[in-house]
Each structure stands twice: as C-alpha cells, then as structure tokens.
Design a protein around this motif. Sequence first.
Motif, PDB file in Angstrom:
ATOM      1  N   HIS A 199      13.307  30.233   7.688  1.00  0.00           N
ATOM      2  CA  HIS A 199      13.485  29.500   6.428  1.00  0.00           C
ATOM      3  C   HIS A 199      14.163  28.184   6.715  1.00  0.00           C
ATOM      4  O   HIS A 199      13.666  27.185   5.927  1.00  0.00           O
ATOM      5  N   TYR A 200      14.833  27.908   7.476  1.00  0.00           N
ATOM      6  CA  TYR A 200      15.536  26.562   7.796  1.00  0.00           C
ATOM      7  C   TYR A 200      14.631  25.578   8.111  1.00  0.00           C
ATOM      8  O   TYR A 200      14.472  24.304   7.900  1.00  0.00           O
ATOM      9  N   ALA A 201      13.657  26.087   9.197  1.00  0.00           N
ATOM     10  CA  ALA A 201      12.642  24.900   9.515  1.00  0.00           C
ATOM     11  C   ALA A 201      11.331  24.904   8.799  1.00  0.00           C
ATOM     12  O   ALA A 201      10.474  23.966   8.955  1.00  0.00           O
ATOM     13  N   GLY A 202      11.336  25.803   7.580  1.00  0.00           N
ATOM     14  CA  GLY A 202      10.420  25.811   6.566  1.00  0.00           C
ATOM     15  C   GLY A 202       9.052  26.275   7.356  1.00  0.00           C
ATOM     16  O   GLY A 202       7.823  25.990   6.761  1.00  0.00           O
ATOM     17  N   ALA A 209      10.048  24.776   2.153  1.00  0.00           N
ATOM     18  CA  ALA A 209       9.991  23.429   2.800  1.00  0.00           C
ATOM     19  C   ALA A 209      11.063  23.310   3.657  1.00  0.00           C
ATOM     20  O   ALA A 209      12.177  24.221   3.577  1.00  0.00           O
ATOM     21  N   PRO A 210      11.177  22.455   4.528  1.00  0.00           N
ATOM     22  CA  PRO A 210      12.461  22.511   5.674  1.00  0.00           C
ATOM     23  C   PRO A 210      13.649  22.214   4.985  1.00  0.00           C
ATOM     24  O   PRO A 210      13.791  21.303   4.082  1.00  0.00           O
ATOM     25  N   PHE A 211      14.931  22.358   5.479  1.00  0.00           N
ATOM     26  CA  PHE A 211      16.291  22.210   5.066  1.00  0.00           C
ATOM     27  C   PHE A 211      16.802  21.481   6.258  1.00  0.00           C
ATOM     28  O   PHE A 211      16.143  21.327   7.064  1.00  0.00           O
ATOM     29  N   GLY A 212      17.740  20.905   5.690  1.00  0.00           N
ATOM     30  CA  GLY A 212      18.473  19.909   6.868  1.00  0.00           C
ATOM     31  C   GLY A 212      19.922  19.542   6.506  1.00  0.00           C
ATOM     32  O   GLY A 212      20.469  19.538   5.253  1.00  0.00           O
ATOM     33  N   PHE A 213      20.874  19.272   7.522  1.00  0.00           N
ATOM     34  CA  PHE A 213      22.039  18.455   7.389  1.00  0.00           C
ATOM     35  C   PHE A 213      21.974  17.428   6.515  1.00  0.00           C
ATOM     36  O   PHE A 213      21.128  16.376   6.687  1.00  0.00           O
ATOM     37  N   PHE A 243      19.101  11.855  12.128  1.00  0.00           N
ATOM     38  CA  PHE A 243      19.537  12.407  10.731  1.00  0.00           C
ATOM     39  C   PHE A 243      18.627  11.658   9.827  1.00  0.00           C
ATOM     40  O   PHE A 243      18.446  12.132   8.853  1.00  0.00           O
ATOM     41  N   GLN A 244      18.107  10.577  10.030  1.00  0.00           N
ATOM     42  CA  GLN A 244      17.189   9.769   9.248  1.00  0.00           C
ATOM     43  C   GLN A 244      15.942  10.517   9.212  1.00  0.00           C
ATOM     44  O   GLN A 244      15.317  10.810   8.120  1.00  0.00           O
ATOM     45  N   SER A 245      15.454  10.903  10.474  1.00  0.00           N
ATOM     46  CA  SER A 245      14.277  11.936  10.304  1.00  0.00           C
ATOM     47  C   SER A 245      14.740  13.233   9.449  1.00  0.00           C
ATOM     48  O   SER A 245      13.587  13.624   8.950  1.00  0.00           O
ATOM     49  N   ALA A 250      13.507  16.834   4.992  1.00  0.00           N
ATOM     50  CA  ALA A 250      13.940  17.561   3.771  1.00  0.00           C
ATOM     51  C   ALA A 250      14.486  16.861   2.624  1.00  0.00           C
ATOM     52  O   ALA A 250      15.161  15.714   2.613  1.00  0.00           O
ATOM     53  N   GLY A 251      13.742  17.048   1.645  1.00  0.00           N
ATOM     54  CA  GLY A 251      14.027  16.526   0.414  1.00  0.00           C
ATOM     55  C   GLY A 251      15.482  16.572  -0.113  1.00  0.00           C
ATOM     56  O   GLY A 251      16.227  17.175   0.388  1.00  0.00           O
TER      57      GLY A 251
END
Length: 391
Positions: A199-202, A209-213, A243-245, A250-251
């Motif tokens: 789920h975290y990587a989508g 969709a992917p998640f992220g910090f 982190f920019q990527s 991640a929206g």
Amino acid sequence: DALHARALGTPPPALCLPVGLAAPADAMHGLFSRFRRLEDGSQHAGVAPNHPFLRPVRLTCVAESVASVAEVSAALQQALTQCTLLASQANGIKNSGCIRVALLEHLFTAVIPLPLPLDLLERPTRCFWHTARVGFLEQAGLVRLVGALAQHYAAASLCLTLNREHDGARIVTLACMAALLDALLRLQAADLPSLLSRHYAGAVGEPSAPFGFDAGGFVEESQSLKLVAPELAVARAMLLDYFQSVRRAAGVSRRLFGWEQPGGFGEGELALVGQLASEIGLGDDGRADERARMLTGESAELVTLFPELATCRDLAFLLKLLMTPTADGLPQRKRWRISDARLVWAHSAKGSGLTVRGFGREIDPGFVEARADRPAGISSWLPFGGRGGGA
C-alpha cells in the motif's frame, strides 16, 4: 654509636628492642593512651561497595563500508549494541553522548548508502536499495533497527550544547534516517511482501497511489544550515533530490506526517490507515477519530500487525521535533535515556485531539506551525529567528 659507625663507614650496631609488654620510660607519652582503640571496630565498617565493572565498548565493530543488505543489517545491529553500552554506562564513560552522536552521524551519512530519487532513469541499476533483494524478516528487522537508532540519536543529541554545527548535523542525520525508512517501506520482500509495503508503494493497483514522507520542513530548514563536514553537505544534496522525487510521486493527499493540522493526523495518514484497515477487515466506518486511534495504538490491532507503521510515525515526529524553529520548542538539555525518547500517543475526539508524550513532557504536535511566522529560506539562527545562536 650509630653516628660513630657511619663516620667510620662500618655497619651500625644492632638495635636492641625490649622483650615483653613493658616499654621504656623514654617511649612513654602521657595522656596519649586515650587515643588507643583496643576493641575491634570492623563491625562498624559496613559492607564495602562493589566497584562498577565497565563493559568494553568496541566502536570498531561497526563496519566502515557496506556492500549488501546483510552488511547494512549487521552494521545497524552493532551500532545499536554499542550505543546501548554507552548509554547504560554513561556514569563511567566520559562523553558518552558525544560518542553516540558521532557514531550515528558517521554511520548514516558516510557508511549506509542513501536512496536515489524515485524517478531517476538510472535508479533500476544504480540505486542500492532499489536493486536490493530482501526477505520479509530482514526488511522488518531493518525498519526496527532504524527506529531504535533514531531514538538513541534523539536522546543523545539533546544531551549536548546547542550550536550551529550540531544543529546542522542533527537535522541532516535524522533526515537520512527518514529517507532510509521511506526506501525500506517501499521494498517488496522476495518471499512475503508486506501489506504495508504494497500500500505504501502503491503496488496494490488502482485506485491506490504511492504514499511518502512530507519533508517540506527539511527543505526550508536546511537552506542555511552550517555543515562543517563534506559528507553532511553531500547527504543534504542527495536528500533534497530524494524528497523532491517523493513529493512528485505522492500527491498532496498521499503525503504522510506533515502535521499540517494541529491537534490531529493529516489526510495522508488517515487514508493509509483506512486502506490497511479495509485490507484486513477492520471496520472503521470511515470515521477519522477511529482511524486516529488505530494510528496511535489505542486500538492496537493495526500497529500490532504492522509495527513498521508505528516506527514510521515516531521517526517522522522526532524529525519534525528536532527541526522546530525555536530553541524553546526543544526538550531541555539533560542526560536523556532511550526510554525518554519513546513516544506515547493518545487521541481524544472531544478533548485536545492528538497528544504526544516524550522527553518527560507533553509535546504539541502543532509546533511546526510556528515555522510559518518566519521568512522562508532564512536560517532560524539569525537574530530574527527563534534559536538565538546557541550556547
């Protein structure tokens, strides 16, 4: 006689001592007999204290370079062992906090490879973590070690005097841990992929969709940091790219632990919890307060099955806490223990909302909102910032 014998260079005559208890008159001293203690006083001495036995700390056990995930795991485990020895023997080992801070800064900025940006064309062949093949237990162990070392580092760094050099190293090191944890959560285990990782990587398919910090605070805080070591400057540049990527992948609604709303979790965390709860059949009826209780651990089913979720939550909060723009927002400087850095979460639907306890006090999750009162891109160490220069 003795002086005459010395003048002649011959041995002095033998000294004749009286035999018996009677002493000659010239050896008697009046009134000195009252200083004599004839009885045995050993019963008043008590038990002699045991001298502390210092266990050896072997910093050389931590590898200087790693070439595989197994070597990374061994280096992290050795670092955790040595940090525990240093912390538990802080009364007998000088500069225990400094040694732990230096060890972990070197490990995460110069030894363990940082992940490359998610959308880099060469990532499938050049990224250490993208090409890594790990098992479920190895992945879970790595996440656990990173979370434990983050607590050690937070406790040790708050023992030291605040200054610009340490402030820059502390923020970059914790951001390295956060980036590493983000990359670990995206790994798909070769034997048994974790539901959280999928789920975290989508990787569960549409509409997921992917998640992220959400590391937007790091981008702002690191603009004017004083980085005195080249590895810190290189690590900061790599972290900004990574982190920019993550922000591009991640929206806004999929970014985790940005603490954009004081007193509660954000939309991203609650969406991730909702997907996981639906996956394992935990009914929450879409209520935000029930999902928040799952994430705090008060409803323990979710964090028991996915302890990596609690590690992600705590590490993100420690990073935000130690990036607070005012020195008053930091815990006081003292010798903190690892148990003090362990966060306790609670959520109340009717009270103050989300509460976090750590470092001997209650910490306001909305402290990051104070950053909005400062001009963007200006170091918090400047006079109109909040930290005021450091001691």
